[in-house]
Design a protein around this motif. Sequence first.
Motif, PDB file in Angstrom:
ATOM      1  N   ASP A 182       0.744  -1.238   0.059  1.00  0.00           N
ATOM      2  CA  ASP A 182       0.139  -0.104   0.057  1.00  0.00           C
ATOM      3  C   ASP A 182       0.830   1.343  -0.211  1.00  0.00           C
ATOM      4  O   ASP A 182       0.307   2.335  -0.303  1.00  0.00           O
ATOM      5  CB  ASP A 182      -0.861   0.004   1.194  1.00  0.00           C
ATOM      6  CG  ASP A 182      -2.049  -1.286   1.310  1.00  0.00           C
ATOM      7  OD1 ASP A 182      -2.190  -1.669   0.201  1.00  0.00           O
ATOM      8  OD2 ASP A 182      -2.463  -1.261   2.366  1.00  0.00           O
ATOM      9  N   LYS A 191       0.787   7.459  -5.113  1.00  0.00           N
ATOM     10  CA  LYS A 191       0.446   6.286  -5.367  1.00  0.00           C
ATOM     11  C   LYS A 191      -0.991   5.870  -5.481  1.00  0.00           C
ATOM     12  O   LYS A 191      -1.260   5.497  -6.598  1.00  0.00           O
ATOM     13  CB  LYS A 191       1.121   5.092  -4.358  1.00  0.00           C
ATOM     14  CG  LYS A 191       0.758   3.452  -4.632  1.00  0.00           C
ATOM     15  CD  LYS A 191       1.239   2.619  -3.834  1.00  0.00           C
ATOM     16  CE  LYS A 191       1.234   1.171  -4.061  1.00  0.00           C
ATOM     17  NZ  LYS A 191       1.857   0.535  -5.121  1.00  0.00           N
ATOM     18  N   GLN A 192      -1.599   6.222  -4.374  1.00  0.00           N
ATOM     19  CA  GLN A 192      -3.105   6.156  -4.819  1.00  0.00           C
ATOM     20  C   GLN A 192      -3.758   7.243  -5.508  1.00  0.00           C
ATOM     21  O   GLN A 192      -4.548   7.070  -6.374  1.00  0.00           O
ATOM     22  CB  GLN A 192      -3.838   6.649  -3.082  1.00  0.00           C
ATOM     23  CG  GLN A 192      -3.622   5.328  -2.257  1.00  0.00           C
ATOM     24  CD  GLN A 192      -4.539   5.591  -1.010  1.00  0.00           C
ATOM     25  OE1 GLN A 192      -4.354   6.718  -0.340  1.00  0.00           O
ATOM     26  NE2 GLN A 192      -5.457   4.596  -0.645  1.00  0.00           N
ATOM     27  N   GLN A 222      -3.318   5.563  -9.136  1.00  0.00           N
ATOM     28  CA  GLN A 222      -4.381   4.619  -9.004  1.00  0.00           C
ATOM     29  C   GLN A 222      -5.598   5.039  -9.449  1.00  0.00           C
ATOM     30  O   GLN A 222      -6.407   4.548 -10.291  1.00  0.00           O
ATOM     31  CB  GLN A 222      -4.351   3.595  -7.951  1.00  0.00           C
ATOM     32  CG  GLN A 222      -3.056   2.969  -7.468  1.00  0.00           C
ATOM     33  CD  GLN A 222      -3.294   2.152  -6.366  1.00  0.00           C
ATOM     34  OE1 GLN A 222      -3.899   2.592  -5.244  1.00  0.00           O
ATOM     35  NE2 GLN A 222      -2.272   1.202  -6.011  1.00  0.00           N
ATOM     36  N   GLU A 245       4.859   5.251 -10.432  1.00  0.00           N
ATOM     37  CA  GLU A 245       3.504   4.978 -10.112  1.00  0.00           C
ATOM     38  C   GLU A 245       2.520   5.098 -11.291  1.00  0.00           C
ATOM     39  O   GLU A 245       1.375   4.148 -11.233  1.00  0.00           O
ATOM     40  CB  GLU A 245       3.022   5.854  -8.692  1.00  0.00           C
ATOM     41  CG  GLU A 245       3.842   6.024  -7.631  1.00  0.00           C
ATOM     42  CD  GLU A 245       3.923   4.716  -6.911  1.00  0.00           C
ATOM     43  OE1 GLU A 245       3.227   3.626  -7.250  1.00  0.00           O
ATOM     44  OE2 GLU A 245       4.414   4.688  -5.757  1.00  0.00           O
ATOM     45  N   ILE A 305      -7.337  12.390  -2.697  1.00  0.00           N
ATOM     46  CA  ILE A 305      -6.806  11.418  -1.706  1.00  0.00           C
ATOM     47  C   ILE A 305      -7.016  12.242  -0.300  1.00  0.00           C
ATOM     48  O   ILE A 305      -6.104  13.231  -0.252  1.00  0.00           O
ATOM     49  CB  ILE A 305      -5.438  10.968  -1.720  1.00  0.00           C
ATOM     50  CG1 ILE A 305      -5.343  10.336  -3.202  1.00  0.00           C
ATOM     51  CG2 ILE A 305      -5.037  10.095  -0.738  1.00  0.00           C
ATOM     52  CD1 ILE A 305      -6.462   9.258  -3.431  1.00  0.00           C
TER      53      ILE A 305
END
Length: 524
Positions: free
Chosen positions: A17, A424-425, A428, A461, A497
């Motif tokens: 994660d 990263k999130q 995604q 990423e 986020i």
Amino acid sequence: MFLLAAVALAAALTFRDYGLGWDDYTHSQYGDLLLKLYGSGFADARALSFVNLYKYGGGFDMLAALIAKVAPFTLYETRRLVGAAVGIVGLLITWRLARRLGGPVGGLVALVLLATCPIYYGHMFINAKDAPFAVAMVLLLYGAVRALDEYPNPNARTMVLVGLGLGATFGARILAVVAGPYVAAGIALIVAVEISRIGAGKALTRCGQFVIALLPALPLGYLIMGLLWPWSILSPLNPLHAAEYFDTFFEKPWRELYEGVRIAVPDMPASYLPHLFALKLPEAMLILGAIGLIGAFVAAARPRVPLNRRACLLTIALAAIFPVVLAMIMRPALYNGLRHFVFVIPPFAVLGGVAASWIIDWLRERSRIAVGVAAAVFAGAIALPVTELVRLHPYEYSSFNWASGGVRAAQGRYMLDYWGLAFKQAAQGLRAHLKQTHEKPPAGRRWVVAICGPQPPADVELGPQFETTWEEKRADFAMSLGTFYCEDIARPVIVDIQREGVMYARVYDLRGRPTPNLLTEPPP
């Protein structure tokens, strides 16, 4: 052991994660170059002049690069898994150290305090320099405490532990020299008291026995340092050159947010470290650690306490506070919150464990009910950082304690996701949005994403279907950290986020609209 297993299970389930930060890309290169250095018989010497990382040890980077060759994960996922494993070793050593000084209760409480400390837990996944250094420092401290406890005749196992600690610490950062004064203070206390009891001749003879018993630790430590930090042994003076290099701030100064003000990192106030520790360490650790710190100094001054134990407690107390006091006096450049001082948290947890053992022993003599009440209060206090670990995941390292108001109160006053993990999130989320809307990039090119934050991690990423840039004028999207130097722009938000109502990263849609400026000022 159950708690260590629980942490290991949590790490195994969540290590993927954690995103990349500012330093990951360069550190992964350094680890690969170090492997090539050894694999080529020192013919490929690029690692010995690679940016400024050759002035640090590269043990963690080498280990991660080596394991990545056989692990079924990507390189960066492997780095996160190896970081977690090293951090768990630090938990194990901290438990053993606290158990030696505070018995089973002290060991367990210290382990709980450190395992639920968001700063330590978060950094063990993401930080290739400071977290492994913290583990190495607590290993050295454990060896030193064992040696002081066995004074003047430490056994061979203790000598090996001291050698391993010396090699691992100096093989990580030259800052390991800071351990010298507090270990020397423990030895000095024993010698001074013995001089008054048995005379200078016998006291100094015993000290000589102690030094001779530990002498084999020096070549062992030097060998390990050389393996982890090969540049350090190319010349006997290289470690001194590294210390001189890091003695002054070696980069162009930038500004960071502290107490709502943008301050140049060499100009941070002397209160920076104690203030942030008070805001970021969990309340249970702060209270028990403070009690243990004061109690350790009091016990070290009491003649009725066995001398070797007095020396051990003094050394632990100084390990927790001396580096902070030294930084307040020397005023080095301070930035990125507390990451450079993660290594003082394990000894502080040990002091908290020792304090808990004192409190439980005192209560046990008076009432079993009081012991149960104390245990319940401790469990309730530990629930606070555990809740934060869950709510902030995978940004645990950015935590502020409940007494300070958490990250919501810290927003706009202090740095939060300074590592840039939220990309990263965010990446995604952008990929999922484009897949859901069935959108394709214009013919003949990839999607272009303007970046406010660390560009190499964003590039990794996002993946090959995207091109990253600092130039907003030709970008389709903008990916931005939720930090003060990234402008909050008036464009449609595709991905947001958040944790506890605080924005950590956003992706904006720039297509068909005038191009904004993403930066309010240049990033570090």
